[in-house]
Design an enzyme around this catalytic site. Structure first.
Site, PDB file in Angstrom:
ATOM      1  N   ASN A  25      -3.289  -5.716  -1.879  1.00 17.29           N
ATOM      2  CA  ASN A  25      -3.612  -6.651  -0.801  1.00 17.29           C
ATOM      3  C   ASN A  25      -5.042  -7.176  -0.887  1.00 17.29           C
ATOM      4  O   ASN A  25      -5.592  -7.673   0.089  1.00 17.29           O
ATOM      5  CB  ASN A  25      -3.359  -6.006   0.565  1.00 17.29           C
ATOM      6  CG  ASN A  25      -2.926  -7.032   1.595  1.00 17.29           C
ATOM      7  OD1 ASN A  25      -2.239  -8.013   1.253  1.00 17.29           O
ATOM      8  ND2 ASN A  25      -3.329  -6.839   2.846  1.00 17.29           N
ATOM      9  N   ARG A  26      -5.621  -7.058  -2.067  1.00 18.92           N
ATOM     10  CA  ARG A  26      -6.872  -7.761  -2.400  1.00 18.92           C
ATOM     11  C   ARG A  26      -6.665  -8.599  -3.660  1.00 18.92           C
ATOM     12  O   ARG A  26      -7.602  -9.173  -4.185  1.00 18.92           O
ATOM     13  CB  ARG A  26      -8.016  -6.754  -2.670  1.00 18.92           C
ATOM     14  CG  ARG A  26      -8.348  -5.835  -1.526  1.00 18.92           C
ATOM     15  CD  ARG A  26      -9.019  -6.575  -0.356  1.00 18.92           C
ATOM     16  NE  ARG A  26      -9.395  -5.629   0.693  1.00 18.92           N
ATOM     17  CZ  ARG A  26      -8.563  -5.189   1.638  1.00 18.92           C
ATOM     18  NH1 ARG A  26      -7.302  -5.623   1.670  1.00 18.92           N
ATOM     19  NH2 ARG A  26      -8.975  -4.336   2.560  1.00 18.92           N
TER      20      ARG A  26
ATOM     21  N   HIS B 242       0.862  -1.190   0.000  1.00 19.27           N
ATOM     22  CA  HIS B 242       0.000   0.000   0.000  1.00 19.27           C
ATOM     23  C   HIS B 242       0.895   1.235   0.000  1.00 19.27           C
ATOM     24  O   HIS B 242       1.652   1.482   0.953  1.00 19.27           O
ATOM     25  CB  HIS B 242      -0.926  -0.007   1.220  1.00 19.27           C
ATOM     26  CG  HIS B 242      -2.018  -1.029   1.116  1.00 19.27           C
ATOM     27  ND1 HIS B 242      -2.577  -1.651   2.196  1.00 19.27           N
ATOM     28  CD2 HIS B 242      -2.658  -1.516   0.016  1.00 19.27           C
ATOM     29  CE1 HIS B 242      -3.516  -2.493   1.779  1.00 19.27           C
ATOM     30  NE2 HIS B 242      -3.585  -2.422   0.463  1.00 19.27           N
TER      31      HIS B 242
ATOM     32  N   GLU C  84       0.223  -4.070  11.477  1.00 18.43           N
ATOM     33  CA  GLU C  84      -0.193  -2.665  11.293  1.00 18.43           C
ATOM     34  C   GLU C  84       0.661  -1.840  12.248  1.00 18.43           C
ATOM     35  O   GLU C  84       0.466  -1.886  13.465  1.00 18.43           O
ATOM     36  CB  GLU C  84      -1.683  -2.482  11.609  1.00 18.43           C
ATOM     37  CG  GLU C  84      -2.637  -3.214  10.668  1.00 18.43           C
ATOM     38  CD  GLU C  84      -2.812  -2.530   9.314  1.00 18.43           C
ATOM     39  OE1 GLU C  84      -2.282  -1.419   9.116  1.00 18.43           O
ATOM     40  OE2 GLU C  84      -3.505  -3.118   8.456  1.00 18.43           O
TER      41      GLU C  84
ATOM     42  N   HIS D 234       2.232  -3.208   7.206  1.00 20.06           N
ATOM     43  CA  HIS D 234       1.235  -2.199   6.832  1.00 20.06           C
ATOM     44  C   HIS D 234       1.174  -1.140   7.935  1.00 20.06           C
ATOM     45  O   HIS D 234       1.781  -1.288   8.994  1.00 20.06           O
ATOM     46  CB  HIS D 234      -0.152  -2.846   6.679  1.00 20.06           C
ATOM     47  CG  HIS D 234      -0.270  -3.715   5.475  1.00 20.06           C
ATOM     48  ND1 HIS D 234      -0.996  -3.373   4.369  1.00 20.06           N
ATOM     49  CD2 HIS D 234       0.269  -4.934   5.196  1.00 20.06           C
ATOM     50  CE1 HIS D 234      -0.916  -4.332   3.458  1.00 20.06           C
ATOM     51  NE2 HIS D 234      -0.152  -5.295   3.933  1.00 20.06           N
ATOM     52  N   SER D 235       0.383  -0.093   7.702  1.00 12.73           N
ATOM     53  CA  SER D 235       0.115   0.900   8.737  1.00 12.73           C
ATOM     54  C   SER D 235      -1.231   1.563   8.399  1.00 12.73           C
ATOM     55  O   SER D 235      -1.621   1.566   7.241  1.00 12.73           O
ATOM     56  CB  SER D 235       1.230   1.950   8.782  1.00 12.73           C
ATOM     57  OG  SER D 235       1.277   2.693   7.583  1.00 12.73           O
TER      58      SER D 235
ATOM     59  N   ARG E 165       0.889   4.451   0.396  1.00 16.60           N
ATOM     60  CA  ARG E 165       0.997   5.563   1.350  1.00 16.60           C
ATOM     61  C   ARG E 165       1.523   5.133   2.718  1.00 16.60           C
ATOM     62  O   ARG E 165       1.734   5.982   3.585  1.00 16.60           O
ATOM     63  CB  ARG E 165      -0.369   6.213   1.529  1.00 16.60           C
ATOM     64  CG  ARG E 165      -1.415   5.321   2.173  1.00 16.60           C
ATOM     65  CD  ARG E 165      -2.784   5.930   2.001  1.00 16.60           C
ATOM     66  NE  ARG E 165      -3.832   5.142   2.612  1.00 16.60           N
ATOM     67  CZ  ARG E 165      -5.126   5.332   2.354  1.00 16.60           C
ATOM     68  NH1 ARG E 165      -5.497   6.250   1.479  1.00 16.60           N
ATOM     69  NH2 ARG E 165      -6.035   4.601   2.955  1.00 16.60           N
TER      70      ARG E 165
END
Ligand SMILES: [Zn+2]
Length: 427
Positions: free
Chosen positions: A253-254, A179, A384, A306-307, A181
Protein backbone atom coordinates in the site's frame (compact mmCIF):
# COMPACT_ATOMS: atom_id res chain seq x y z
CA UNK A 1 6.88 -41.43 18.18
CA UNK A 2 8.83 -39.73 20.93
CA UNK A 3 11.08 -38.10 18.34
CA UNK A 4 8.01 -36.91 16.42
CA UNK A 5 6.48 -35.40 19.55
CA UNK A 6 9.72 -33.61 20.41
CA UNK A 7 9.90 -32.34 16.83
CA UNK A 8 6.31 -31.07 16.93
CA UNK A 9 6.87 -29.44 20.32
CA UNK A 10 9.98 -27.72 18.97
CA UNK A 11 8.02 -26.50 15.95
CA UNK A 12 5.26 -25.03 18.13
CA UNK A 13 7.75 -23.36 20.43
CA UNK A 14 9.82 -22.12 17.53
CA UNK A 15 6.88 -20.54 15.78
CA UNK A 16 6.99 -17.26 17.69
CA UNK A 17 10.63 -17.47 18.79
CA UNK A 18 11.39 -14.28 16.88
CA UNK A 19 9.22 -12.36 19.32
CA UNK A 20 11.14 -13.37 22.46
CA UNK A 21 11.31 -10.35 24.75
CA UNK A 22 9.18 -8.12 22.55
CA UNK A 23 6.57 -5.92 24.23
CA UNK A 24 3.73 -3.83 22.93
CA UNK A 25 2.37 -0.60 24.33
CA UNK A 26 -0.64 1.62 24.03
CA UNK A 27 0.47 5.17 23.30
CA UNK A 28 -1.95 8.09 23.39
CA UNK A 29 -0.57 11.43 22.21
CA UNK A 30 -2.49 14.43 23.52
CA UNK A 31 -1.36 16.91 20.86
CA UNK A 32 0.31 17.07 17.43
CA UNK A 33 3.75 17.66 18.95
CA UNK A 34 3.54 14.38 20.86
CA UNK A 35 2.24 12.64 17.77
CA UNK A 36 5.22 13.91 15.79
CA UNK A 37 7.59 12.88 18.57
CA UNK A 38 6.18 9.36 18.31
CA UNK A 39 6.58 9.27 14.55
CA UNK A 40 10.13 10.56 14.82
CA UNK A 41 10.98 7.50 16.90
CA UNK A 42 9.75 4.97 14.34
CA UNK A 43 12.98 4.65 12.41
CA UNK A 44 15.35 5.05 15.36
CA UNK A 45 13.67 2.39 17.48
CA UNK A 46 12.25 0.19 14.67
CA UNK A 47 8.76 0.76 16.03
CA UNK A 48 5.93 -1.22 14.50
CA UNK A 49 2.55 0.48 14.84
CA UNK A 50 -0.24 -2.10 14.62
CA UNK A 51 -2.83 0.67 14.51
CA UNK A 52 -2.51 4.33 13.53
CA UNK A 53 -1.70 6.77 16.31
CA UNK A 54 -3.79 9.94 16.27
CA UNK A 55 -4.22 12.74 18.77
CA UNK A 56 -6.35 11.55 21.71
CA UNK A 57 -6.63 7.99 20.32
CA UNK A 58 -4.57 5.19 21.79
CA UNK A 59 -2.59 3.16 19.26
CA UNK A 60 -0.69 -0.09 19.73
CA UNK A 61 3.03 -0.18 18.99
CA UNK A 62 5.34 -3.20 19.15
CA UNK A 63 8.88 -2.63 20.42
CA UNK A 64 11.85 -4.98 20.17
CA UNK A 65 13.95 -5.66 23.31
CA UNK A 66 17.01 -3.50 22.48
CA UNK A 67 14.87 -0.41 21.94
CA UNK A 68 12.45 -0.63 24.85
CA UNK A 69 14.55 1.38 27.29
CA UNK A 70 15.22 4.21 24.81
CA UNK A 71 11.60 4.25 23.70
CA UNK A 72 10.25 4.48 27.24
CA UNK A 73 12.81 7.15 28.15
CA UNK A 74 11.61 9.42 25.35
CA UNK A 75 7.95 8.74 26.15
CA UNK A 76 8.68 9.92 29.69
CA UNK A 77 10.66 12.96 28.50
CA UNK A 78 7.87 13.98 26.13
CA UNK A 79 5.21 13.17 28.74
CA UNK A 80 3.33 10.92 26.29
CA UNK A 81 0.61 8.87 27.93
CA UNK A 82 1.29 5.15 27.56
CA UNK A 83 0.62 1.81 29.17
CA UNK A 84 1.45 -1.78 28.49
CA UNK A 85 -0.57 -3.63 25.86
CA UNK A 86 1.21 -6.99 25.92
CA UNK A 87 4.04 -7.70 28.35
CA UNK A 88 5.19 -10.80 26.49
CA UNK A 89 4.40 -10.70 22.77
CA UNK A 90 5.64 -14.25 22.19
CA UNK A 91 3.35 -15.67 24.87
CA UNK A 92 0.41 -13.60 23.62
CA UNK A 93 0.85 -14.91 20.09
CA UNK A 94 0.84 -18.45 21.48
CA UNK A 95 -2.37 -17.58 23.32
CA UNK A 96 -3.87 -16.15 20.12
CA UNK A 97 -2.99 -19.48 18.47
CA UNK A 98 -4.94 -21.29 21.17
CA UNK A 99 -7.98 -19.13 20.49
CA UNK A 100 -7.75 -20.08 16.84
CA UNK A 101 -7.08 -23.76 17.49
CA UNK A 102 -9.98 -23.95 19.94
CA UNK A 103 -12.29 -22.83 17.14
CA UNK A 104 -10.68 -25.08 14.56
CA UNK A 105 -11.94 -28.45 15.77
CA UNK A 106 -14.56 -28.79 13.05
CA UNK A 107 -13.88 -25.77 10.93
CA UNK A 108 -11.16 -26.63 8.47
CA UNK A 109 -13.42 -27.33 5.54
CA UNK A 110 -16.03 -25.85 3.27
CA UNK A 111 -19.45 -27.01 4.41
CA UNK A 112 -22.77 -26.85 2.61
CA UNK A 113 -23.20 -23.40 4.13
CA UNK A 114 -20.02 -22.18 2.47
CA UNK A 115 -17.03 -20.92 4.39
CA UNK A 116 -17.47 -20.46 8.13
CA UNK A 117 -16.98 -17.22 10.02
CA UNK A 118 -15.98 -18.76 13.31
CA UNK A 119 -12.31 -18.63 12.56
CA UNK A 120 -9.53 -17.26 10.38
CA UNK A 121 -9.15 -19.59 7.43
CA UNK A 122 -5.93 -20.75 5.80
CA UNK A 123 -5.32 -19.54 2.25
CA UNK A 124 -6.11 -22.99 0.85
CA UNK A 125 -9.60 -22.97 2.37
CA UNK A 126 -10.31 -19.45 1.13
CA UNK A 127 -9.29 -20.49 -2.38
CA UNK A 128 -11.35 -23.67 -2.15
CA UNK A 129 -14.34 -21.50 -1.24
CA UNK A 130 -13.78 -19.23 -4.25
CA UNK A 131 -13.50 -22.24 -6.57
CA UNK A 132 -16.57 -24.06 -5.22
CA UNK A 133 -18.66 -20.87 -5.24
CA UNK A 134 -17.71 -20.24 -8.87
CA UNK A 135 -18.71 -23.81 -9.77
CA UNK A 136 -21.93 -23.81 -7.77
CA UNK A 137 -23.14 -20.41 -8.99
CA UNK A 138 -21.65 -20.49 -12.47
CA UNK A 139 -24.49 -18.39 -13.90
CA UNK A 140 -23.32 -15.38 -11.92
CA UNK A 141 -19.84 -16.08 -10.58
CA UNK A 142 -16.60 -16.31 -12.56
CA UNK A 143 -13.25 -17.03 -10.96
CA UNK A 144 -10.21 -15.30 -12.43
CA UNK A 145 -6.55 -16.08 -11.79
CA UNK A 146 -4.73 -13.22 -13.50
CA UNK A 147 -1.22 -14.03 -12.24
CA UNK A 148 0.84 -15.82 -9.68
CA UNK A 149 2.37 -14.12 -6.65
CA UNK A 150 6.11 -13.59 -6.28
CA UNK A 151 6.42 -17.02 -4.65
CA UNK A 152 4.21 -18.63 -7.29
CA UNK A 153 0.83 -18.81 -5.59
CA UNK A 154 -2.21 -18.02 -7.74
CA UNK A 155 -3.91 -14.72 -7.00
CA UNK A 156 -7.65 -15.30 -7.36
CA UNK A 157 -10.66 -13.05 -7.55
CA UNK A 158 -14.35 -13.41 -8.33
CA UNK A 159 -16.44 -11.50 -10.83
CA UNK A 160 -20.07 -11.55 -9.78
CA UNK A 161 -22.56 -10.40 -12.37
CA UNK A 162 -25.97 -11.26 -13.80
CA UNK A 163 -24.61 -11.15 -17.36
CA UNK A 164 -20.85 -11.54 -17.05
CA UNK A 165 -20.24 -7.80 -17.21
CA UNK A 166 -21.84 -7.47 -20.66
CA UNK A 167 -24.29 -4.69 -19.84
CA UNK A 168 -23.07 -1.31 -18.73
CA UNK A 169 -23.59 -1.52 -14.99
CA UNK A 170 -21.47 0.34 -12.48
CA UNK A 171 -18.77 -1.89 -10.98
CA UNK A 172 -17.99 -2.22 -7.27
CA UNK A 173 -14.43 -3.41 -6.60
CA UNK A 174 -13.37 -4.56 -3.13
CA UNK A 175 -9.97 -5.94 -2.19
CA UNK A 176 -8.38 -7.04 1.08
CA UNK A 177 -5.25 -8.30 2.78
CA UNK A 178 -2.63 -6.37 0.90
CA UNK A 179 -1.14 -6.11 4.39
CA UNK A 180 -0.49 -9.69 5.37
CA UNK A 181 -1.27 -9.54 9.08
CA UNK A 182 -4.67 -7.87 8.66
CA UNK A 183 -6.53 -11.19 8.73
CA UNK A 184 -9.98 -9.84 9.58
CA UNK A 185 -10.15 -8.11 6.18
CA UNK A 186 -10.49 -11.42 4.30
CA UNK A 187 -13.77 -12.65 5.82
CA UNK A 188 -15.16 -9.14 5.31
CA UNK A 189 -14.81 -9.77 1.55
CA UNK A 190 -15.86 -13.43 1.44
CA UNK A 191 -18.96 -12.38 3.37
CA UNK A 192 -19.81 -9.96 0.54
CA UNK A 193 -19.62 -12.94 -1.84
CA UNK A 194 -21.90 -14.87 0.51
CA UNK A 195 -24.47 -12.06 0.52
CA UNK A 196 -24.37 -11.59 -3.24
CA UNK A 197 -24.93 -15.22 -4.22
CA UNK A 198 -25.53 -17.58 -1.29
CA UNK A 199 -27.85 -15.66 1.00
CA UNK A 200 -29.33 -12.83 -1.01
CA UNK A 201 -31.32 -10.32 1.01
CA UNK A 202 -30.55 -7.22 -1.11
CA UNK A 203 -31.32 -8.35 -4.68
CA UNK A 204 -30.89 -4.81 -6.07
CA UNK A 205 -27.14 -5.07 -5.51
CA UNK A 206 -26.69 -7.66 -8.25
CA UNK A 207 -29.51 -6.23 -10.34
CA UNK A 208 -27.87 -2.81 -10.49
CA UNK A 209 -24.13 -3.50 -10.16
CA UNK A 210 -21.35 -5.83 -11.23
CA UNK A 211 -18.87 -6.86 -8.54
CA UNK A 212 -15.18 -7.69 -8.33
CA UNK A 213 -14.10 -9.30 -5.07
CA UNK A 214 -10.42 -9.97 -4.37
CA UNK A 215 -10.15 -11.31 -0.80
CA UNK A 216 -6.37 -11.88 -0.63
CA UNK A 217 -4.18 -9.49 -2.63
CA UNK A 218 -1.02 -10.54 -0.80
CA UNK A 219 -1.30 -14.34 -0.85
CA UNK A 220 2.39 -14.93 -0.04
CA UNK A 221 2.29 -12.51 2.87
CA UNK A 222 -0.92 -13.96 4.30
CA UNK A 223 0.43 -17.50 4.11
CA UNK A 224 3.67 -16.37 5.79
CA UNK A 225 1.83 -14.46 8.50
CA UNK A 226 -0.53 -17.40 9.08
CA UNK A 227 2.17 -20.06 9.25
CA UNK A 228 5.40 -18.38 10.32
CA UNK A 229 5.69 -14.73 11.33
CA UNK A 230 2.40 -13.48 12.69
CA UNK A 231 3.11 -9.74 12.49
CA UNK A 232 4.35 -9.80 8.87
CA UNK A 233 2.95 -6.91 6.82
CA UNK A 234 4.69 -6.74 3.43
CA UNK A 235 4.84 -8.88 0.32
CA UNK A 236 7.53 -11.59 0.16
CA UNK A 237 9.53 -10.46 -2.89
CA UNK A 238 13.30 -10.75 -2.67
CA UNK A 239 14.29 -8.96 -5.88
CA UNK A 240 13.88 -5.33 -4.87
CA UNK A 241 17.32 -4.54 -3.47
CA UNK A 242 20.64 -6.16 -2.71
CA UNK A 243 19.53 -7.22 0.77
CA UNK A 244 16.37 -8.82 -0.64
CA UNK A 245 16.81 -12.19 1.03
CA UNK A 246 17.62 -10.60 4.41
CA UNK A 247 14.84 -8.01 4.26
CA UNK A 248 12.24 -9.33 1.83
CA UNK A 249 9.03 -7.64 0.85
CA UNK A 250 7.45 -4.35 -0.05
CA UNK A 251 4.59 -2.46 1.57
CA UNK A 252 1.95 -3.03 -1.11
CA UNK A 253 0.00 0.00 0.00
CA UNK A 254 2.96 2.27 -0.73
CA UNK A 255 3.65 0.67 -4.12
CA UNK A 256 0.92 2.21 -6.31
CA UNK A 257 1.86 4.62 -9.05
CA UNK A 258 0.54 7.89 -7.75
CA UNK A 259 2.87 10.33 -6.06
CA UNK A 260 4.92 7.22 -5.36
CA UNK A 261 7.46 7.31 -2.52
CA UNK A 262 6.87 10.98 -1.69
CA UNK A 263 5.47 10.59 1.83
CA UNK A 264 5.00 8.03 4.58
CA UNK A 265 7.12 5.36 2.96
CA UNK A 266 10.38 3.90 4.14
CA UNK A 267 13.56 4.53 2.17
CA UNK A 268 15.17 1.74 4.14
CA UNK A 269 14.31 -1.54 2.39
CA UNK A 270 14.04 -3.26 5.77
CA UNK A 271 11.32 -0.82 6.82
CA UNK A 272 7.75 -2.08 7.05
CA UNK A 273 6.73 0.84 4.83
CA UNK A 274 9.30 0.19 2.09
CA UNK A 275 7.70 1.41 -1.16
CA UNK A 276 9.63 -0.92 -3.48
CA UNK A 277 12.30 -0.15 -6.08
CA UNK A 278 9.73 1.50 -8.35
CA UNK A 279 5.95 1.92 -8.63
CA UNK A 280 4.19 -1.37 -9.25
CA UNK A 281 7.34 -3.34 -8.57
CA UNK A 282 5.08 -6.00 -7.01
CA UNK A 283 2.99 -8.45 -9.02
CA UNK A 284 0.30 -8.17 -6.33
CA UNK A 285 -0.26 -4.45 -6.97
CA UNK A 286 0.04 -4.96 -10.73
CA UNK A 287 -2.86 -7.43 -10.49
CA UNK A 288 -5.03 -4.79 -8.81
CA UNK A 289 -3.92 -2.25 -11.41
CA UNK A 290 -4.84 -4.67 -14.22
CA UNK A 291 -8.37 -5.03 -12.83
CA UNK A 292 -8.70 -1.26 -12.47
CA UNK A 293 -7.51 -0.61 -16.02
CA UNK A 294 -9.84 -3.29 -17.46
CA UNK A 295 -12.95 -1.74 -15.89
CA UNK A 296 -11.91 1.83 -15.15
CA UNK A 297 -14.78 3.62 -16.88
CA UNK A 298 -17.32 1.56 -14.98
CA UNK A 299 -15.90 1.48 -11.45
CA UNK A 300 -18.18 3.51 -9.19
CA UNK A 301 -16.82 2.41 -5.83
CA UNK A 302 -13.50 0.97 -4.72
CA UNK A 303 -12.84 -0.17 -1.15
CA UNK A 304 -9.59 -1.59 0.17
CA UNK A 305 -10.02 -3.43 3.47
CA UNK A 306 -7.41 -2.88 6.19
CA UNK A 307 -7.23 -3.15 9.98
CA UNK A 308 -7.28 -1.96 12.72
CA UNK A 309 -8.83 1.33 13.72
CA UNK A 310 -12.58 1.69 12.94
CA UNK A 311 -12.06 4.31 10.27
CA UNK A 312 -13.23 5.09 6.76
CA UNK A 313 -10.47 7.04 5.01
CA UNK A 314 -10.47 8.72 1.62
CA UNK A 315 -8.07 10.72 -0.65
CA UNK A 316 -5.94 12.58 -0.90
CA UNK A 317 -3.72 10.74 1.53
CA UNK A 318 -0.39 11.64 -0.04
CA UNK A 319 -0.62 15.34 0.83
CA UNK A 320 -3.92 16.01 2.60
CA UNK A 321 -5.34 18.21 -0.15
CA UNK A 322 -9.07 18.21 -0.75
CA UNK A 323 -10.46 16.05 -3.54
CA UNK A 324 -12.91 17.57 -6.03
CA UNK A 325 -15.23 14.79 -4.87
CA UNK A 326 -14.73 15.64 -1.20
CA UNK A 327 -18.39 16.28 -0.44
CA UNK A 328 -19.66 13.04 -1.97
CA UNK A 329 -16.75 11.08 -0.52
CA UNK A 330 -17.51 12.41 2.91
CA UNK A 331 -21.27 12.12 2.62
CA UNK A 332 -21.17 8.49 1.45
CA UNK A 333 -18.47 7.74 4.06
CA UNK A 334 -20.65 9.06 6.88
CA UNK A 335 -23.63 7.07 5.64
CA UNK A 336 -21.54 3.88 5.55
CA UNK A 337 -20.21 4.56 9.05
CA UNK A 338 -23.74 5.17 10.36
CA UNK A 339 -24.95 1.93 8.82
CA UNK A 340 -22.05 -0.05 10.29
CA UNK A 341 -22.77 1.45 13.70
CA UNK A 342 -26.47 0.60 13.44
CA UNK A 343 -25.63 -2.97 12.41
CA UNK A 344 -23.16 -3.68 15.18
CA UNK A 345 -24.24 -5.35 18.38
CA UNK A 346 -20.74 -5.00 19.80
CA UNK A 347 -19.15 -2.15 21.66
CA UNK A 348 -16.61 -1.23 19.03
CA UNK A 349 -16.01 2.48 18.65
CA UNK A 350 -17.99 4.25 15.95
CA UNK A 351 -16.06 4.65 12.70
CA UNK A 352 -14.40 7.99 12.11
CA UNK A 353 -14.65 9.28 8.54
CA UNK A 354 -12.32 11.66 6.75
CA UNK A 355 -9.45 12.53 4.47
CA UNK A 356 -6.78 10.07 5.58
CA UNK A 357 -3.95 12.59 5.83
CA UNK A 358 -6.05 14.97 7.90
CA UNK A 359 -7.71 12.36 10.09
CA UNK A 360 -4.42 10.62 10.85
CA UNK A 361 -2.20 13.74 10.81
CA UNK A 362 -0.02 11.64 8.56
CA UNK A 363 0.63 11.64 4.82
CA UNK A 364 1.31 8.39 2.98
CA UNK A 365 1.88 8.08 -0.75
CA UNK A 366 1.47 5.19 -3.16
CA UNK A 367 -1.71 3.89 -1.52
CA UNK A 368 -4.41 2.19 -3.55
CA UNK A 369 -7.24 4.60 -2.64
CA UNK A 370 -5.27 7.61 -3.90
CA UNK A 371 -4.28 5.71 -7.04
CA UNK A 372 -7.80 4.60 -7.94
CA UNK A 373 -9.06 8.13 -7.30
CA UNK A 374 -6.33 9.49 -9.59
CA UNK A 375 -7.64 7.20 -12.32
CA UNK A 376 -11.06 8.78 -11.98
CA UNK A 377 -12.96 6.47 -9.61
CA UNK A 378 -15.17 8.89 -7.68
CA UNK A 379 -15.67 6.94 -4.45
CA UNK A 380 -12.48 5.28 -3.20
CA UNK A 381 -11.95 4.30 0.42
CA UNK A 382 -9.66 2.56 2.82
CA UNK A 383 -11.63 0.82 5.54
CA UNK A 384 -9.81 0.21 8.81
CA UNK A 385 -11.87 -2.55 10.39
CA UNK A 386 -12.34 -2.70 14.15
CA UNK A 387 -10.12 -4.52 16.61
CA UNK A 388 -8.37 -5.80 18.54
CA UNK A 389 -10.27 -7.82 21.02
CA UNK A 390 -13.00 -5.84 22.76
CA UNK A 391 -10.83 -5.83 25.84
CA UNK A 392 -7.87 -4.54 23.85
CA UNK A 393 -5.50 -7.49 24.20
CA UNK A 394 -3.83 -9.68 21.62
CA UNK A 395 -2.92 -9.16 17.99
CA UNK A 396 -5.98 -10.56 16.30
CA UNK A 397 -9.58 -9.70 16.60
CA UNK A 398 -10.91 -12.56 18.69
CA UNK A 399 -12.33 -15.16 16.26
CA UNK A 400 -15.68 -15.00 18.00
CA UNK A 401 -16.19 -11.50 16.55
CA UNK A 402 -15.34 -12.33 12.91
CA UNK A 403 -18.94 -12.97 11.90
CA UNK A 404 -20.25 -9.78 13.46
CA UNK A 405 -17.55 -7.60 11.92
CA UNK A 406 -18.20 -9.22 8.53
CA UNK A 407 -21.94 -8.58 8.85
CA UNK A 408 -21.37 -4.97 9.94
CA UNK A 409 -18.88 -4.30 7.16
CA UNK A 410 -21.35 -5.67 4.63
CA UNK A 411 -23.96 -3.21 5.92
CA UNK A 412 -21.50 -0.41 5.13
CA UNK A 413 -20.71 -1.82 1.67
CA UNK A 414 -24.43 -2.07 0.82
CA UNK A 415 -24.89 1.59 1.66
CA UNK A 416 -21.74 2.58 -0.21
CA UNK A 417 -22.87 0.71 -3.33
CA UNK A 418 -26.30 2.33 -3.31
CA UNK A 419 -24.77 5.77 -2.79
CA UNK A 420 -22.36 5.13 -5.66
CA UNK A 421 -25.29 4.09 -7.83
CA UNK A 422 -27.01 7.41 -7.20
CA UNK A 423 -24.11 9.58 -8.27
CA UNK A 424 -22.34 7.52 -10.91
CA UNK A 425 -22.97 7.56 -14.62
CA UNK A 426 -20.83 5.62 -17.06
CA UNK A 427 -19.28 7.88 -19.64
ZN1 LIG B 1 -3.26 -2.11 6.23
Amino acid sequence: MKVLLVFLFTLVCAKHELYEGWKSFFVKPSNVEQLNALRNMVHKFELDFISHPTVHTAAVVVVKPPHQHGFLTILAEEDIEHWIHVEDVKAQLAFDDQLIEAQHTTKRSIGTEGITYENYQPLEIIYEYLETTAQKYNETVTIVTPANSFEGRPIKYLKVSKDNFRSNKPVIFIDACIHAREWITIPAVTYAIHKLVENVTEPDLLENFDWILLPVVNADGYKYSYDVERLWRKTRSTDQHVLGTICPGVDGNRNYNFSWNSAGSGKNPCSDQFAGSKPFSEIETRVVDGILKEHIHKIALYISMHSFGSMILYPWGHDGTISKEESILHDAGIKMADEIFQSSTLQFPKYKVGNSAILLDYTASGASDDYTHSLGVPLTYTFELPGFDLDGSGFILNPKYIKQVSVDTWAGVVTGAREAGKIFTIT
